[in-house]
Design a protein around this motif. Structure first.
Motif, PDB file in Angstrom:
ATOM      1  N   LEU A   4      37.157  46.188  33.650  1.00 32.68           N
ATOM      2  CA  LEU A   4      36.384  46.353  34.872  1.00 32.68           C
ATOM      3  C   LEU A   4      37.392  46.308  36.010  1.00 32.68           C
ATOM      4  N   ILE A   5      37.572  47.433  36.690  1.00 35.99           N
ATOM      5  CA  ILE A   5      38.566  47.584  37.750  1.00 35.99           C
ATOM      6  C   ILE A   5      37.845  47.661  39.087  1.00 35.99           C
ATOM      7  N   GLY A   6      38.254  46.853  40.041  1.00 40.46           N
ATOM      8  CA  GLY A   6      37.630  46.852  41.356  1.00 40.46           C
ATOM      9  C   GLY A   6      38.379  47.721  42.359  1.00 40.46           C
ATOM     10  N   TYR A   7      37.642  48.262  43.304  1.00 37.45           N
ATOM     11  CA  TYR A   7      38.249  48.996  44.412  1.00 37.45           C
ATOM     12  C   TYR A   7      37.580  48.532  45.690  1.00 37.45           C
ATOM     13  N   GLY A   8      38.398  48.026  46.609  1.00 34.00           N
ATOM     14  CA  GLY A   8      37.893  47.583  47.901  1.00 34.00           C
ATOM     15  C   GLY A   8      38.614  48.320  49.016  1.00 34.00           C
ATOM     16  N   ARG A   9      37.859  48.633  50.074  1.00 34.75           N
ATOM     17  CA  ARG A   9      38.466  49.335  51.198  1.00 34.75           C
ATOM     18  C   ARG A   9      37.790  48.929  52.487  1.00 34.75           C
ATOM     19  N   VAL A  10      38.595  48.748  53.520  1.00 33.16           N
ATOM     20  CA  VAL A  10      38.092  48.589  54.876  1.00 33.16           C
ATOM     21  C   VAL A  10      38.703  49.702  55.711  1.00 33.16           C
ATOM     22  N   SER A  11      38.044  50.022  56.820  1.00 31.99           N
ATOM     23  CA  SER A  11      38.461  51.179  57.605  1.00 31.99           C
ATOM     24  C   SER A  11      39.616  50.921  58.549  1.00 31.99           C
ATOM     25  N   THR A  12      39.740  49.697  59.031  1.00 30.66           N
ATOM     26  CA  THR A  12      40.784  49.432  60.021  1.00 30.66           C
ATOM     27  C   THR A  12      41.625  48.234  59.606  1.00 30.66           C
ATOM     28  N   ILE A  13      42.806  48.171  60.185  1.00 27.84           N
ATOM     29  CA  ILE A  13      43.741  47.084  59.890  1.00 27.84           C
ATOM     30  C   ILE A  13      43.128  45.737  60.263  1.00 27.84           C
ATOM     31  N   GLY A  14      42.334  45.680  61.319  1.00 26.98           N
ATOM     32  CA  GLY A  14      41.746  44.425  61.786  1.00 26.98           C
ATOM     33  C   GLY A  14      40.658  43.864  60.890  1.00 26.98           C
ATOM     34  N   GLN A  15      40.099  44.691  60.008  1.00 29.44           N
ATOM     35  CA  GLN A  15      39.036  44.222  59.130  1.00 29.44           C
ATOM     36  C   GLN A  15      39.635  43.496  57.927  1.00 29.44           C
ATOM     37  N   ASP A  16      38.789  42.690  57.264  1.00 20.20           N
ATOM     38  CA  ASP A  16      39.262  41.844  56.175  1.00 20.20           C
ATOM     39  C   ASP A  16      38.588  42.248  54.855  1.00 20.20           C
ATOM     40  N   LEU A  17      39.368  42.258  53.805  1.00 18.93           N
ATOM     41  CA  LEU A  17      38.881  42.603  52.469  1.00 18.93           C
ATOM     42  C   LEU A  17      38.376  41.393  51.682  1.00 18.93           C
ATOM     43  N   ALA A  18      38.427  40.197  52.273  1.00 19.47           N
ATOM     44  CA  ALA A  18      38.126  38.964  51.542  1.00 19.47           C
ATOM     45  C   ALA A  18      36.747  38.982  50.895  1.00 19.47           C
ATOM     46  N   GLN A  19      35.721  39.412  51.617  1.00 20.88           N
ATOM     47  CA  GLN A  19      34.352  39.409  51.074  1.00 20.88           C
ATOM     48  C   GLN A  19      34.246  40.341  49.869  1.00 20.88           C
ATOM     49  N   GLN A  20      34.812  41.535  49.968  1.00 20.68           N
ATOM     50  CA  GLN A  20      34.783  42.472  48.839  1.00 20.68           C
ATOM     51  C   GLN A  20      35.550  41.890  47.655  1.00 20.68           C
ATOM     52  N   ARG A  21      36.697  41.288  47.939  1.00 20.09           N
ATOM     53  CA  ARG A  21      37.529  40.695  46.884  1.00 20.09           C
ATOM     54  C   ARG A  21      36.735  39.625  46.128  1.00 20.09           C
ATOM     55  N   VAL A  22      36.020  38.760  46.855  1.00 22.01           N
ATOM     56  CA  VAL A  22      35.230  37.690  46.237  1.00 22.01           C
ATOM     57  C   VAL A  22      34.139  38.292  45.343  1.00 22.01           C
ATOM     58  N   LEU A  23      33.392  39.270  45.861  1.00 25.89           N
ATOM     59  CA  LEU A  23      32.302  39.879  45.095  1.00 25.89           C
ATOM     60  C   LEU A  23      32.816  40.580  43.839  1.00 25.89           C
ATOM     61  N   LEU A  24      33.925  41.293  43.964  1.00 25.26           N
ATOM     62  CA  LEU A  24      34.478  42.012  42.817  1.00 25.26           C
ATOM     63  C   LEU A  24      35.025  41.044  41.763  1.00 25.26           C
ATOM     64  N   THR A  25      35.646  39.956  42.220  1.00 27.35           N
ATOM     65  CA  THR A  25      36.168  38.949  41.292  1.00 27.35           C
ATOM     66  C   THR A  25      35.020  38.259  40.560  1.00 27.35           C
ATOM     67  N   GLU A  26      33.976  37.873  41.303  1.00 27.02           N
ATOM     68  CA  GLU A  26      32.806  37.228  40.688  1.00 27.02           C
ATOM     69  C   GLU A  26      32.112  38.143  39.684  1.00 27.02           C
ATOM     70  N   ALA A  27      32.189  39.442  39.919  1.00 26.05           N
ATOM     71  CA  ALA A  27      31.555  40.411  39.008  1.00 26.05           C
ATOM     72  C   ALA A  27      32.384  40.625  37.746  1.00 26.05           C
ATOM     73  N   GLY A  28      33.621  40.085  37.709  1.00 31.43           N
ATOM     74  CA  GLY A  28      34.435  40.162  36.494  1.00 31.43           C
ATOM     75  C   GLY A  28      35.575  41.161  36.512  1.00 31.43           C
ATOM     76  N   CYS A  29      35.946  41.654  37.682  1.00 28.60           N
ATOM     77  CA  CYS A  29      37.057  42.612  37.744  1.00 28.60           C
ATOM     78  C   CYS A  29      38.363  41.925  37.356  1.00 28.60           C
ATOM     79  N   THR A  30      39.095  42.579  36.468  1.00 25.43           N
ATOM     80  CA  THR A  30      40.381  42.028  36.028  1.00 25.43           C
ATOM     81  C   THR A  30      41.515  42.491  36.939  1.00 25.43           C
ATOM     82  N   ARG A  31      41.299  43.575  37.660  1.00 25.10           N
ATOM     83  CA  ARG A  31      42.300  44.095  38.605  1.00 25.10           C
ATOM     84  C   ARG A  31      41.540  44.690  39.773  1.00 25.10           C
ATOM     85  N   ILE A  32      42.029  44.456  40.996  1.00 23.05           N
ATOM     86  CA  ILE A  32      41.380  44.988  42.193  1.00 23.05           C
ATOM     87  C   ILE A  32      42.419  45.757  43.009  1.00 23.05           C
TER      88      ILE A  32
END
Length: 185
Positions: A4-32
């Protein structure tokens, strides 16, 4: 072994990927794979790296489809690239977008049909609009580099005064090939 591979993206440098990272990790992604780039950009290096990393049987998981693609066409193109790699696609926010199930494959097929229909309609409208504009005398493309008077003057300089084409082209401020094309017409 499929991953299960995760992909997270935000549109601007000022935005944070932390929320996506948490959700993808909790869902079982082995690599993001994470990216800070506009979805409208065609060049998304992490998306390309992720697709290269995929093996048959893997599943790409995104928190929302708009993190993966900016439009329906982009989504379908990306989903096709994943399918060609032998991977599936799932979205946490849109459970119907799951190409690992027959129902999810059907939904994507219907979307592909609608997108193809939409492309056909756009092409038809564009062709009709171009034909109508041409009938009204509208010229397409960049304006000519040389006026008719300049072309006539160039013919005179080259033919009667035996000036070299490169000299005349320089005098008129165009490249030699532009002058040759104008003289042929």
């Amino acid at each position: 072994m499929s991953l299960l591979i995760g992909y997270g993206r935000v549109s601007t440098i000022g935005q944070d990927l932390a929320q996506q990272r948490v959700l993808l990790t909790e869902a079982g992604c082995t690599r993001i794979f994470e990216e800070k780039a506009s979805g409208a950009k065609r060049d998304r290096p992490e998306l390309a790296r992720m697709i290269d990393h995929l093996r048959p049987g893997d599943t790409v998981l995104v928190t929302r489809l708009d993190r993966l693609a900016r439009s329906t066409i982009d989504l379908l193109n990306t989903a096709e690239r994943l399918r060609e790699a032998g991977a599936g696609l799932k979205s946490l926010a849109e459970p119907w977008a799951d190409t690992t199930t027959p129902a999810g494959k059907m939904v994507m097929t219907v979307f592909a049909g609608i997108a193809d229909f939409e492309r056909s309609l756009i092409l038809d409208r564009t062709s009709a609009g171009r034909a109508a504009a041409k009938a009204r005398g509208v010229r397409f493309g960049p304006p000519p580099s040389l006026t008719l008077e300049q072309i006539a003057h160039a013919r005179q300089l080259i033919g009667e005064e035996s000036k070299p084409v490169s000299t005349v082209a320089r005098l008129l401020g165009v490249h030699r090939s532009t002058l040759y094309r104008a003289l042929q017409d």
